[in-house]
Design an enzyme around this catalytic site. Structure first.
Site, mmCIF file in Angstrom:
data_model
loop_
_atom_site.group_PDB
_atom_site.id
_atom_site.type_symbol
_atom_site.label_atom_id
_atom_site.label_comp_id
_atom_site.label_asym_id
_atom_site.label_seq_id
_atom_site.Cartn_x
_atom_site.Cartn_y
_atom_site.Cartn_z
ATOM 1 N N HIS A 1 -9.854 49.076 -18.339
ATOM 2 C CA HIS A 1 -9.924 48.328 -19.697
ATOM 3 C C HIS A 1 -10.833 49.064 -20.718
ATOM 4 O O HIS A 1 -10.656 48.932 -21.936
ATOM 5 C CB HIS A 1 -10.678 46.927 -19.423
ATOM 6 C CG HIS A 1 -12.051 46.892 -19.413
ATOM 7 N ND1 HIS A 1 -12.880 47.171 -18.489
ATOM 8 C CD2 HIS A 1 -13.075 46.572 -20.281
ATOM 9 C CE1 HIS A 1 -13.897 47.387 -18.731
ATOM 10 N NE2 HIS A 1 -14.311 46.530 -19.657
ATOM 11 N N HIS B 1 -9.099 43.210 -25.394
ATOM 12 C CA HIS B 1 -10.095 42.305 -24.743
ATOM 13 C C HIS B 1 -11.194 41.939 -25.719
ATOM 14 O O HIS B 1 -12.009 41.221 -25.421
ATOM 15 C CB HIS B 1 -10.679 42.820 -23.546
ATOM 16 C CG HIS B 1 -11.346 44.351 -23.436
ATOM 17 N ND1 HIS B 1 -10.531 45.356 -23.532
ATOM 18 C CD2 HIS B 1 -12.652 44.493 -24.038
ATOM 19 C CE1 HIS B 1 -11.396 46.513 -23.551
ATOM 20 N NE2 HIS B 1 -12.831 46.011 -23.836
ATOM 21 N N LYS C 1 -13.255 54.480 -24.124
ATOM 22 C CA LYS C 1 -14.491 55.092 -24.142
ATOM 23 C C LYS C 1 -14.695 56.577 -23.786
ATOM 24 O O LYS C 1 -15.708 57.088 -24.038
ATOM 25 C CB LYS C 1 -15.643 54.162 -23.380
ATOM 26 C CG LYS C 1 -15.862 52.771 -24.044
ATOM 27 C CD LYS C 1 -16.707 52.183 -23.591
ATOM 28 C CE LYS C 1 -16.960 50.586 -24.077
ATOM 29 N NZ LYS C 1 -18.090 49.877 -23.407
#
Ligand code: FE2
Ligand code: FE2
Length: 356
Positions: A226, A280, A230
């Site tokens: 998810h 999300h 990053k």
């Protein structure tokens, strides 16, 4: 859930003032300072890592250090003021590999310290149920490989991700989300720790409410990947010991866009898994990012992901905040009407409280 526990003890002899060492570690770790001749043996303090700022250049110094090592079973790292091959040989005699020589490179010190603490945490996984141990070990290797592949512009290892997620689902069948979270609690690869908090939370929850088959597969893979975006956020921002400033937040908030680019380039992944990563941080009232989606535009899996993501962030500790208790995190989340799906949150709350 523990608070910010003591990770590192900096142990120094009287000639070595360790202020520079302590300040390189402070903020990133919980650090305390002790004299070499402080309490020993049974009375010796406990830490995950002992950073010795001490000479090993004479037999007397060697004996003092060897005595100080007794009863301290954490990882060890030495800092020498000057390079001395005799001291290095004595260090090897003590079974210690890691050392640095002044002048200190703070980044190098933190990298060595993180690796040492992680080694200790990963070793402790061997005491868990073999299924949980396998799931944690394999997911760490898989997660690190995913980030490395993205950074090298290579495709994600879809087969390895599926295998790893199978192991995580097997672990979830045993129940006990608390022991999963606890096993990851002090791991210093923050992105891994967070992703495994989220992935474990989602998988254990889905398993508990009877979701299985392909849908459970999607949720586990979605949890693992998810925050894959990053991998494009610089480590100084990702690991910053403190709150982010406005510019840094902007960089951080770009991670769902990075995830979109990464996951769309990996055609083995279905649209639902991609949506969990990209959306999300959306909110039901349309105030989220990156697309400002609202209401029915946000599917059930994304709604679940948002709950697992926020919960995982709240119960985790960072250098600038303590971990919240399960109850406090759930109480806070209950105030986010308009952001989170309150029906799903109700079911999630029941699941979390049943764990205790
Ligand atoms: Fe995120
Ligand atoms: Fe996240």
């Amino acid at each position: 859930m523990q608070g910010l526990g003591t990770d590192i003890a900096v142990i120094h002899d009287t000639d070595f003032k360790p202020a520079e060492v302590v300040s390189a570690l402070a903020g990133h770790f919980s650090v305390r300072q002790e004299g070499l001749d402080g309490p020993q043996g049974e009375e010796a303090s406990r830490a995950d890592l002992y950073v010795f700022c001490a000479s090993l250049s004479s037999d007397i110094a060697f004996r003092r250090v060897r005595f100080a090592l007794k009863g301290r079973d954490g990882e060890k790292l030495f800092i020498f003021r000057t390079h001395n091959s005799e001291a290095v040989a004595r260090l090897r005699e003590l079974g210690i590999e890691d050392f640095l020589v002044l002048p200190l490179d703070p980044v190098e010190l933190r990298t060595l310290a993180k690796a040492a603490i992680n080694r200790r945490i990963e070793r402790a996984w061997a005491a868990l149920h073999p299924t949980k141990h396998k799931a944690l070990k394999n997911s760490l290797a898989c997660f690190e490989d995913c980030f490395a592949k993205v950074q090298n512009g290579e495709p994600l290892p879809i087969e390895a991700i599926s295998a790893s997620c199978r192991d995580i689902r097997d672990a979830a069948k045993l129940g006990g989300l608390d022991s999963w979270i606890e096993a990851l609690d002090n791991h210093h690869n923050y992105s891994f720790r967070h992703s495994m908090f989220v992935c474990g939370t989602l998988t254990y929850f889905a398993n508990a409410i009877g979701i299985g088959g392909a849908e459970l597969d999607q949720l586990t893979v979605g949890g693992l990947l998810h925050d894959v975006g990053k991998s494009q956020v610089p480590l100084e921002v990702l690991d910053k010991p403190g709150k982010l400033d406005e510019g840094e937040w902007k960089i951080m908030r770009a991670h769902p866009e990075h995830s979109r680019v990464i996951l769309r380039a990996n055609h083995g992944l279905d649209a639902d898994t991609v949506a969990m990563a990209v959306h999300h941080h959306e909110k039901l009232d349309g105030t989220g990012y990156p697309d400002g989606l609202s209401g029915a535009q946000i599917g059930d899996h994304v709604r679940l992901m948002s709950i697992a993501d926020l919960y995982s962030a709240l119960i985790d500790k960072r250098s600038y905040k303590d971990a919240m208790s399960h109850e406090a995190a759930l109480d806070l989340m209950a105030k986010f009407e308009g952001h989170l799906d309150m029906d799903l949150l109700g079911a999630f709350r029941t699941f979390v409280l049943d764990q205790g």
